[in-house]
Scaffold this motif. Structure first.
Motif, PDB file in Angstrom:
ATOM      1  N   PHE A  66     -25.845 -21.294  30.884  1.00 33.64           N
ATOM      2  CA  PHE A  66     -25.756 -19.513  31.214  1.00 33.64           C
ATOM      3  C   PHE A  66     -26.355 -18.709  30.271  1.00 33.64           C
ATOM      4  CE2 PHE A  66     -21.901 -21.645  33.107  1.00 33.64           C
ATOM      5  CZ  PHE A  66     -22.108 -21.360  34.155  1.00 33.64           C
ATOM      6  N   GLY A  67     -27.074 -19.628  29.186  1.00 35.93           N
ATOM      7  CA  GLY A  67     -27.710 -18.166  27.639  1.00 35.93           C
ATOM      8  C   GLY A  67     -26.481 -18.542  27.072  1.00 35.93           C
ATOM      9  N   MET A 192     -31.071 -24.493  21.413  1.00 35.88           N
ATOM     10  CA  MET A 192     -30.187 -25.356  22.856  1.00 35.88           C
ATOM     11  C   MET A 192     -31.150 -25.315  23.664  1.00 35.88           C
ATOM     12  SD  MET A 192     -27.011 -26.957  22.388  1.00 35.88           S
ATOM     13  CE  MET A 192     -28.119 -27.124  20.501  1.00 35.88           C
ATOM     14  N   PRO A 193     -31.411 -26.348  24.500  1.00 39.14           N
ATOM     15  CA  PRO A 193     -31.888 -25.691  26.072  1.00 39.14           C
ATOM     16  C   PRO A 193     -31.794 -25.843  26.986  1.00 39.14           C
ATOM     17  CG  PRO A 193     -30.963 -28.528  25.805  1.00 39.14           C
ATOM     18  CD  PRO A 193     -30.929 -27.714  24.182  1.00 39.14           C
ATOM     19  N   ILE A 194     -31.673 -24.302  27.023  1.00 38.71           N
ATOM     20  CA  ILE A 194     -30.914 -23.586  28.030  1.00 38.71           C
ATOM     21  C   ILE A 194     -32.348 -23.993  29.250  1.00 38.71           C
ATOM     22  CG2 ILE A 194     -30.613 -20.760  28.997  1.00 38.71           C
ATOM     23  CD1 ILE A 194     -30.580 -20.511  25.633  1.00 38.71           C
ATOM     24  N   LEU A 195     -30.796 -24.069  30.100  1.00 45.26           N
ATOM     25  CA  LEU A 195     -32.478 -24.285  31.469  1.00 45.26           C
ATOM     26  C   LEU A 195     -31.936 -23.129  32.257  1.00 45.26           C
ATOM     27  CD1 LEU A 195     -28.235 -25.801  33.973  1.00 45.26           C
ATOM     28  CD2 LEU A 195     -30.299 -26.739  32.155  1.00 45.26           C
ATOM     29  N   ASP A 225     -40.526 -13.244  29.891  1.00 43.38           N
ATOM     30  CA  ASP A 225     -41.083 -14.912  30.247  1.00 43.38           C
ATOM     31  C   ASP A 225     -40.264 -15.879  30.765  1.00 43.38           C
ATOM     32  OD1 ASP A 225     -43.347 -12.783  31.540  1.00 43.38           O
ATOM     33  OD2 ASP A 225     -44.259 -12.453  28.918  1.00 43.38           O
ATOM     34  N   GLY A 226     -38.574 -16.412  30.699  1.00 43.63           N
ATOM     35  CA  GLY A 226     -38.487 -16.650  31.011  1.00 43.63           C
ATOM     36  C   GLY A 226     -38.361 -17.756  29.392  1.00 43.63           C
ATOM     37  N   ASP A 227     -38.921 -19.001  29.819  1.00 47.10           N
ATOM     38  CA  ASP A 227     -38.766 -20.624  28.632  1.00 47.10           C
ATOM     39  C   ASP A 227     -40.181 -20.179  27.591  1.00 47.10           C
ATOM     40  OD1 ASP A 227     -38.124 -22.630  26.976  1.00 47.10           O
ATOM     41  OD2 ASP A 227     -39.077 -23.704  28.660  1.00 47.10           O
ATOM     42  N   THR A 228     -39.715 -19.866  26.736  1.00 44.64           N
ATOM     43  CA  THR A 228     -41.340 -19.690  25.780  1.00 44.64           C
ATOM     44  C   THR A 228     -40.306 -20.176  24.548  1.00 44.64           C
ATOM     45  OG1 THR A 228     -40.155 -17.002  24.898  1.00 44.64           O
ATOM     46  CG2 THR A 228     -42.060 -17.216  27.200  1.00 44.64           C
ATOM     47  N   PRO A 229     -41.273 -20.161  23.381  1.00 38.26           N
ATOM     48  CA  PRO A 229     -40.591 -20.390  21.780  1.00 38.26           C
ATOM     49  C   PRO A 229     -39.364 -19.427  21.513  1.00 38.26           C
ATOM     50  CG  PRO A 229     -43.669 -20.212  22.838  1.00 38.26           C
ATOM     51  CD  PRO A 229     -42.898 -19.747  23.543  1.00 38.26           C
ATOM     52  N   LEU A 230     -39.721 -18.592  21.710  1.00 41.84           N
ATOM     53  CA  LEU A 230     -38.614 -17.022  21.440  1.00 41.84           C
ATOM     54  C   LEU A 230     -37.558 -16.868  21.988  1.00 41.84           C
ATOM     55  CD1 LEU A 230     -41.091 -14.368  19.813  1.00 41.84           C
ATOM     56  CD2 LEU A 230     -39.584 -16.494  18.227  1.00 41.84           C
ATOM     57  N   SER A 231     -37.750 -17.597  23.934  1.00 46.18           N
ATOM     58  CA  SER A 231     -36.614 -17.410  24.346  1.00 46.18           C
ATOM     59  C   SER A 231     -35.040 -17.820  23.824  1.00 46.18           C
ATOM     60  CB  SER A 231     -37.165 -18.536  25.799  1.00 46.18           C
ATOM     61  OG  SER A 231     -36.467 -19.508  25.557  1.00 46.18           O
ATOM     62  N   GLY A 232     -34.638 -18.280  22.962  1.00 40.88           N
ATOM     63  CA  GLY A 232     -33.639 -19.113  22.364  1.00 40.88           C
ATOM     64  C   GLY A 232     -32.904 -17.652  21.332  1.00 40.88           C
ATOM     65  N   GLU A 233     -33.661 -17.050  21.082  1.00 40.07           N
ATOM     66  CA  GLU A 233     -33.616 -15.826  20.991  1.00 40.07           C
ATOM     67  C   GLU A 233     -32.608 -14.593  21.311  1.00 40.07           C
ATOM     68  OE1 GLU A 233     -33.366 -15.466  17.146  1.00 40.07           O
ATOM     69  OE2 GLU A 233     -34.636 -17.744  16.660  1.00 40.07           O
ATOM     70  N   ILE A 249     -36.421  -7.149  36.470  1.00 41.00           N
ATOM     71  CA  ILE A 249     -35.742  -8.612  35.765  1.00 41.00           C
ATOM     72  C   ILE A 249     -34.587  -9.437  36.200  1.00 41.00           C
ATOM     73  CG2 ILE A 249     -34.745  -9.212  33.119  1.00 41.00           C
ATOM     74  CD1 ILE A 249     -37.109  -6.878  31.802  1.00 41.00           C
ATOM     75  N   GLN A 250     -34.755 -10.331  36.651  1.00 39.93           N
ATOM     76  CA  GLN A 250     -33.776 -11.627  36.711  1.00 39.93           C
ATOM     77  C   GLN A 250     -33.441 -12.522  35.749  1.00 39.93           C
ATOM     78  OE1 GLN A 250     -31.383 -10.051  39.537  1.00 39.93           O
ATOM     79  NE2 GLN A 250     -33.141  -8.399  39.877  1.00 39.93           N
ATOM     80  N   ILE A 251     -32.217 -12.656  36.106  1.00 43.50           N
ATOM     81  CA  ILE A 251     -31.922 -14.141  35.554  1.00 43.50           C
ATOM     82  C   ILE A 251     -32.530 -15.278  36.583  1.00 43.50           C
ATOM     83  CG2 ILE A 251     -30.022 -15.645  34.510  1.00 43.50           C
ATOM     84  CD1 ILE A 251     -28.929 -13.165  33.614  1.00 43.50           C
ATOM     85  N   GLY A 252     -33.362 -16.078  36.195  1.00 45.36           N
ATOM     86  CA  GLY A 252     -33.645 -17.723  37.289  1.00 45.36           C
ATOM     87  C   GLY A 252     -35.401 -17.369  37.227  1.00 45.36           C
ATOM     88  N   PRO A 253     -36.100 -18.168  37.442  1.00 44.77           N
ATOM     89  CA  PRO A 253     -37.277 -18.117  37.948  1.00 44.77           C
ATOM     90  C   PRO A 253     -37.418 -16.934  39.098  1.00 44.77           C
ATOM     91  CG  PRO A 253     -36.568 -20.408  37.614  1.00 44.77           C
ATOM     92  CD  PRO A 253     -34.935 -19.514  37.869  1.00 44.77           C
ATOM     93  N   VAL A 254     -38.508 -16.499  38.869  1.00 47.09           N
ATOM     94  CA  VAL A 254     -39.336 -15.916  39.985  1.00 47.09           C
ATOM     95  C   VAL A 254     -39.665 -16.071  40.693  1.00 47.09           C
ATOM     96  CG1 VAL A 254     -40.801 -13.771  40.057  1.00 47.09           C
ATOM     97  CG2 VAL A 254     -40.703 -14.111  37.893  1.00 47.09           C
TER      98      VAL A 254
END
Length: 262
Positions: A66-67, A192-195, A225-233, A249-254
């Motif tokens: 869930f992030g 962590m590898p967030i889904l 933008d979803g999964d980016t090098p900084l998305s873990g932040e 803006i939503q949670i999950g792929p566009v």
């Protein structure tokens, strides 16, 4: 939109307050689990599962699925940081008539975000080398845990008290100061590898020209933008989501969301 923002902030604040009152030690308990693993390795012993690892494992699993909602909603230290920062914003607006939200430049934030990884490496290395015991009394997190347990730290925690005060001052200068720059457990969560289903996304085609409100409002200055090098932040504070004037803006792929709508 302001009414929606106020509603989301109140709900989040209520959840944060509940966790702060009833579960203030979750952060330190989670890191104690990590610490127990490295202590066993340092002692050349088999890693024994314990109650600390129960909490650590659960929070890591929640983060993957869930992030970092634990950071955004349940961490007592993070909630304290939010309270300190919002109080400072209020004082700046009411007393000094300063508009907007203050903070560090994006370049400085990017550099300082790396400090927590260095701190994590230092702490784990000190455990492996047996030097961690000499840090007794220097931990601001131990001092915070004592205070939330209604215990006053003694004189041996003088350095820890000073560090906690400095962190509190830092919390007033930058939103989520501790979480972004100094939290060793935050460094673990960020790796962590967030889904993909738990990442914040936006449909750029629907964004107003030269808007950028989401990035400006994000404490970490992240591109949504979803999964980016900084998305873990991303600490999942949902500030970007409630700020977006087009609810884009939503949670999950566009693509998945668009398919559902169709």
């Amino acid at each position: 939109m302001k009414k929606r923002q106020r509603k989301v902030r109140l709900i989040r604040a209520a959840i944060q307050l509940a966790f702060f009152i009833f579960y203030p030690a979750l952060f330190s308990t989670a890191f104690a689990g990590v610490k127990s693993i490295f202590q066993a390795i340092a002692a050349h012993q088999q890693i024994a599962w314990n109650s600390f690892l129960d909490v650590t494992g659960l929070l890591l699993l929640v983060t993957i699925l869930f992030g970092r909602h634990f950071c955004g909603y349940a961490c007592a230290f993070g909630s304290l940081g939010d309270a300190m920062y919002e109080l400072t914003v209020f004082i700046r607006q009411k007393v000094f008539h300063k508009k907007g939200r203050h903070g560090y430049p994006e370049k400085a934030v990017r550099i300082l975000q790396k400090v927590k990884y260095i701190l994590l490496a230092f702490l784990l290395l000190s455990i492996l080398t047996g030097w961690y015991a000499s840090l007794q009394g220097m931990s601001p997190w131990d001092v915070f845990s004592m205070l939330t347990a209604r215990k006053l730290p003694n004189a041996s925690y003088k350095i820890g008290i000073i560090l906690l005060v400095l962190i509190l001052i830092g919390m007033c200068t930058q939103e989520r100061f501790f979480c972004q720059f100094l939290c060793p457990m935050g460094a673990v969560f960020a790796m962590m590898p967030i889904l993909p289903s738990a990442l914040f996304n936006r449909n750029r085609e629907k964004c107003p020209s030269k808007c950028g409100l989401c990035r400006k409002r994000c404490p970490a200055h992240l591109e949504i933008d979803g999964d980016t090098p900084l998305s873990g932040e991303c600490i999942c504070c949902h500030a970007c989501q409630v700020t977006c004037p087009r609810k884009n803006i939503q949670i999950g792929p566009v693509k998945e969301r668009e398919m559902v709508k169709e």
